[in-house]
Scaffold this motif. Structure first.
Motif, PDB file in Angstrom:
ATOM      1  N   LEU A 631      66.031  31.891  56.669  1.00 30.65           N
ATOM      2  CA  LEU A 631      65.326  32.970  57.279  1.00 30.65           C
ATOM      3  C   LEU A 631      64.793  33.855  56.518  1.00 30.65           C
ATOM      4  CD1 LEU A 631      68.033  33.675  60.087  1.00 30.65           C
ATOM      5  CD2 LEU A 631      66.410  32.275  60.351  1.00 30.65           C
ATOM      6  N   ALA A 632      63.453  34.491  57.101  1.00 25.11           N
ATOM      7  CA  ALA A 632      62.821  35.401  56.370  1.00 25.11           C
ATOM      8  C   ALA A 632      62.579  36.755  57.354  1.00 25.11           C
ATOM      9  CB  ALA A 632      61.304  34.970  55.992  1.00 25.11           C
ATOM     10  N   GLU A 656      60.500  44.140  51.470  1.00 20.21           N
ATOM     11  CA  GLU A 656      59.236  43.564  51.372  1.00 20.21           C
ATOM     12  C   GLU A 656      58.838  42.466  50.705  1.00 20.21           C
ATOM     13  OE1 GLU A 656      57.628  47.255  49.239  1.00 20.21           O
ATOM     14  OE2 GLU A 656      57.480  48.314  51.324  1.00 20.21           O
ATOM     15  N   GLU A 657      59.875  42.137  49.698  1.00 19.46           N
ATOM     16  CA  GLU A 657      59.499  40.933  48.858  1.00 19.46           C
ATOM     17  C   GLU A 657      59.814  39.581  50.101  1.00 19.46           C
ATOM     18  OE1 GLU A 657      59.135  39.481  45.749  1.00 19.46           O
ATOM     19  OE2 GLU A 657      57.682  41.177  45.808  1.00 19.46           O
ATOM     20  N   VAL A 748      69.230  40.572  52.608  1.00 22.42           N
ATOM     21  CA  VAL A 748      68.223  39.732  53.661  1.00 22.42           C
ATOM     22  C   VAL A 748      68.660  38.986  54.754  1.00 22.42           C
ATOM     23  CG1 VAL A 748      66.228  38.299  53.590  1.00 22.42           C
ATOM     24  CG2 VAL A 748      66.231  39.953  51.793  1.00 22.42           C
ATOM     25  N   LYS A 749      69.919  37.956  54.323  1.00 25.75           N
ATOM     26  CA  LYS A 749      70.356  37.445  54.961  1.00 25.75           C
ATOM     27  C   LYS A 749      71.056  37.962  56.348  1.00 25.75           C
ATOM     28  CE  LYS A 749      71.501  33.971  51.724  1.00 25.75           C
ATOM     29  NZ  LYS A 749      72.630  33.266  50.622  1.00 25.75           N
ATOM     30  N   VAL A 755      68.507  40.188  63.647  1.00 28.56           N
ATOM     31  CA  VAL A 755      67.394  40.080  64.327  1.00 28.56           C
ATOM     32  C   VAL A 755      67.715  38.821  65.169  1.00 28.56           C
ATOM     33  CG1 VAL A 755      64.727  39.837  64.416  1.00 28.56           C
ATOM     34  CG2 VAL A 755      66.061  41.418  62.643  1.00 28.56           C
ATOM     35  N   LYS A 756      68.208  37.640  64.603  1.00 27.23           N
ATOM     36  CA  LYS A 756      68.279  36.411  65.293  1.00 27.23           C
ATOM     37  C   LYS A 756      69.191  36.480  66.409  1.00 27.23           C
ATOM     38  CE  LYS A 756      69.319  31.425  64.511  1.00 27.23           C
ATOM     39  NZ  LYS A 756      70.000  30.396  63.747  1.00 27.23           N
ATOM     40  N   SER A 757      70.340  36.839  66.283  1.00 26.22           N
ATOM     41  CA  SER A 757      71.421  36.920  67.221  1.00 26.22           C
ATOM     42  C   SER A 757      70.675  38.146  68.174  1.00 26.22           C
ATOM     43  CB  SER A 757      72.731  37.594  66.539  1.00 26.22           C
ATOM     44  OG  SER A 757      72.598  38.946  66.191  1.00 26.22           O
TER      45      SER A 757
END
Length: 761
Positions: A631-632, A656-657, A748-749, A755-757
């Motif tokens: 995921l990004a 940002e990366e 990040v994860k 967001v996914k949930s």
């Protein structure tokens, strides 16, 4: 004139008449004169006879009245009165006697008196009859009277011997008095006297016990020296309560009954008791004597050991023969159900056999002694805790400063010098390794804090221990490679699953492996084994390292404890890892123990965890969203709030990366202004900031959302890592609480999965 006189007078007259008839004419008196004189005297005699007859009649009447009065007295006397012959056969008895013997008078006559005497007094009765042949009056004799069809009762017999003219005994007169009431009163008086005497003795004994216990309390409270307190307890009991006394205290997981305090009435006996205790060690698993009292907390009293069934079990024959034990008591030393040990009180005197009163006194002394022992233990534990705390703070300072020195040194070198790629890579690796080390140290401290407060939480699910152990081995591999230590594994893949928290169980195995690698010299070997033992999974970690001394082994799982806490120690660490291991294993319903043959001979740590029973397996859903490394954060608008410029720069760079658009602000006020301009998808905020904190920010954000009808996902990223701060963050309105420092990939994860949930909902 009585009858005898009257008879003599008649005889005189008869003689005179006979002379008259035989007289001659020549006699001076004529026959006529003699006759006249004789008849005159006869007339006088008749008158006298009449008077005598009247007197006799009067006497007969008086005698009859007297007899009648005697008969009435005889019949209506309250006591039994009877007459027997010299052999004891009843000839006459009054009404009171028939009542006492429960038999009518007509059936009583000619009965032997012995038939109404209790069987136990028969021989004495016959002896008494023999004695009465030579006595006129027998003394009062108390005997058990056995009435017909009634219960035997006590009577007092008084006997008078009746003799004839020549002094020969011809009858016996018996006076029979019921003394059962008197006996009852005497018995009651005797009982009252005995009770009074017993009460007086008890009061005196109670006073002595009170004085003894008061003195015991004073002596016990006079010292906080632990060993001195134990000695004082034993000496107090001798000789007041015992001829010898043994105090056993369980100390710091050491073997029970291995270091007793002994006091005896003389030094030779004390030495003998000590010798016998060493010769015949006590089994802690015994179901009698000291082990049973320690285990159950209930005292044991044997009044007479020779008559007790416990003799063959609790005492060796040599104890009995050499110490001459007659009676003993074993009482527990316990305070608020906390069992500290036992006290044995033994008597070797024939006249002193312990009773429940002695047991009560022994228990009272034991209770006071237990309080004194606990106070002494707490005092020295507090002293030891202060020492350990000071050592721990010094070690924490050292352990935190050491990696900081490397990190700051390499940072300054990189900043001020131009280094080639190899050295730069080495410097960054050193910085990363030391940063992770610091993070691990802080995590250990926080885990200990959670353990103390009982706030460790588990994410329970079925766990395959083979995977957990292999993951831990992989994590420790770089460290073992540096020290050239070979880590071997022998894992039985058929071992079933356990119910637990995979991360916490991995932490257990990693801590044990890390500990083994740390204390094993270069070129050594560490072995991890997994197998099934009964209904448990057994994990063992063995090493060929420096081993554990016998003195330190009982303390190996205590927090802040280190075998070497001096400034010259070779191995670092805070002394928290094994304490964390023990707690994590115990909250998984398991056990952990350590074994070592001594210094320089390695050590083995063994963990037992209960396996899941096939018939009672339960499916437990994971409560966390699984991380997807692919995921990004492309296209996400993120508002970052942190008062630390370095932290803002680092977090913004990481996000940002990964493709996010980041707006960074340093305060709550700036964040609220930015929210008026922007519509970010996610808010990432620190908690501790000047003026207003992150809790205030999220509350204001949630209030504004209620008006607009829109919701922003919020992540708390803070150095406040305790469970209390985590709960406060979630209650205030954050969806996720993350503690600093955090690895970039993990941040990040977490953001991506959040967001996914939210989209799936």
């Amino acid at each position: 004139m009585n009858v005898d006189d009257f008879s003599r007078q008649i005889e005189i007259l008869r003689s005179q008449v006979m002379k008259l008839l035989q007289g001659t004419a020549s006699e001076r008196y004529s026959q006529q004169e003699l006759t006249t004189e004789a008849f005159a005297e006869l007339q006088i005699a008749l008158e006298e006879m009449k008077i005598a007859s009247e007197e006799l009649q009067a006497t007969r009447i008086a005698v009859e009245k007297e007899r009648q009065r005697y008969q009435e007295l005889f019949d209506f006397a309250p006591d039994g009165y009877l007459v027997t012959d010299t052999y004891g056969t009843i000839l006459e008895a009054n009404q009171a006697t028939t009542i006492l013997l429960n038999i009518s008078q007509r059936f009583l006559i000619r009965k032997p008196l012995v038939s109404f005497i209790g069987q136990s007094d028969h021989q004495a009765f016959f002896n008494y009859l023999t004695q009465l042949q030579h006595l006129d009056r027998g003394g009062e004799w108390e005997v058990c009277l056995q009435p017909r069809e009634k219960v035997c009762f006590d009577v007092a017999l008084t006997v008078v011997t009746v003799r004839n003219a020549v002094g020969k005994p011809v009858a016996l007169r018996w006076l029979m008095r019921d003394i059962s009431k008197r006996r009852r009163l005497e018995s009651e008086r005797e009982q009252l006297f005995c009770r009074e005497q017993a009460a007086r003795i008890a009061a005196e004994a109670a006073q002595r016990r009170s004085n003894f216990l008061a003195e015991a309390s004073r002596v016990l409270a006079s010292s906080l020296d632990y060993r001195n307190t134990l000695t004082t307890v034993a000496q107090l009991a001798v000789p007041t309560l015992a001829d010898w006394c043994i105090v056993d205290v369980v100390e710091n997981n050491s073997a029970a009954f291995s270091n007793p305090v002994i006091a005896a009435s003389d030094p030779q006996k004390e030495a003998l008791v000590r010798k016998l205790r060493q010769r015949y060690p006590i089994s802690v698993d015994a179901d009698y004597g000291l082990p049973k009292v320690l285990r159950t907390g209930k005292p044991e009293l044997v009044t007479n050991i020779l008559e007790s069934s416990l003799q063959s079990k609790a005492w060796n024959d040599e104890y009995l023969n050499l110490l001459q034990v007659k009676s003993y008591m074993v009482v527990p030393l316990q305070v608020r159900q906390h069992k500290l040990g036992t006290i044995v009180f033994a008597s070797t005197q024939l006249g002193r056999y312990y009773t429940t009163v002695d047991l009560a006194m022994a228990e009272e002394l034991a209770q006071r002694a237990a309080s004194a022992i606990e106070n002494a233990q707490l005092y020295w534990q507090a002293q030891e805790a202060n020492r350990i705390k000071d050592e721990f703070l010094a070690i924490v300072s050292h352990e935190l400063r050491t990696p900081l020195n490397s990190m700051l040194g390499w940072v300054q070198i990189i900043r001020h010098r131009k280094l080639d790629e190899a050295i730069t890579s080495k410097a960054l690796a050193t910085i990363e390794r030391n940063a992770k080390l610091q993070s691990k140290l802080i995590d250990d401290i926080l885990d200990i804090s959670r353990i103390v407060q009982g706030k460790i939480r588990l994410n329970l699910r079925k766990v395959d221990l083979v995977i957990v152990i292999n993951t831990a081995i992989e994590a420790i591999y770089p460290t073992s490679e540096i020290k050239d230590i070979q880590v071997e594994s022998n894992l039985d893949s058929s071992v079933g699953e356990v119910m637990g928290d995979a991360e916490r169980l991995q932490q257990v195995v990693w801590n044990l492996l890390s500990n083994a690698v740390k204390f094993t010299p270069s070129g050594g070997r560490v072995e991890v084994c997994l197998k099934q033992v009964n209904s448990n999974a057994q994990i063992s970690v063995s090493d060929t390292g420096k081993g554990i001394s016998a003195d330190f082994l009982p303390y190996i799982f205590e927090r802040f404890r280190q075998a070497d806490s001096t400034t010259t120690r070779v191995d670092g660490g805070l002394g928290l890892g094994l304490a964390i291991v023990r707690h994590l294993v115990e909250i998984h319903s398991g056990t952990v123990y350590a074994a070592s043959e001594g210094e320089g001979r390695g050590a083995t740590f063994t963990v037992l965890l209960p396996l899941i029973k096939p018939q009672s397996e339960q499916l437990i859903k994971e409560s966390q969203v699984k991380v997807n490394n692919l995921l990004a954060l492309d296209g996400l608008q993120i508002l970052l709030v942190d008062d630390s410029a370095d932290t803002r720069e680092l977090i913004a760079f990481v996000l940002e990366e990964s493709g996010a658009h980041v707006t960074s602000v340093s305060s709550v006020g700036e964040a609220l202004e930015a929210l008026m301009r922007l519509r970010p998808n996610i808010l990432v905020s620190d908690i501790g900031m000047p003026d207003e904190d992150g809790y205030s920010l999220i509350r204001q954000v949630r209030e504004q959302e209620a008006l607009r009808g829109e919701k922003i996902l919020a992540v708390a990223l803070t150095a406040y890592a305790r469970d209390e701060e985590r709960n406060l963050s979630l209650e205030a309105g954050f969806e996720v609480h993350l503690s600093k420092p955090i690895e970039p990939d993990k941040l990040v994860k977490v953001v991506a999965n959040l967001v996914k949930s939210s989209k799936e909902v």
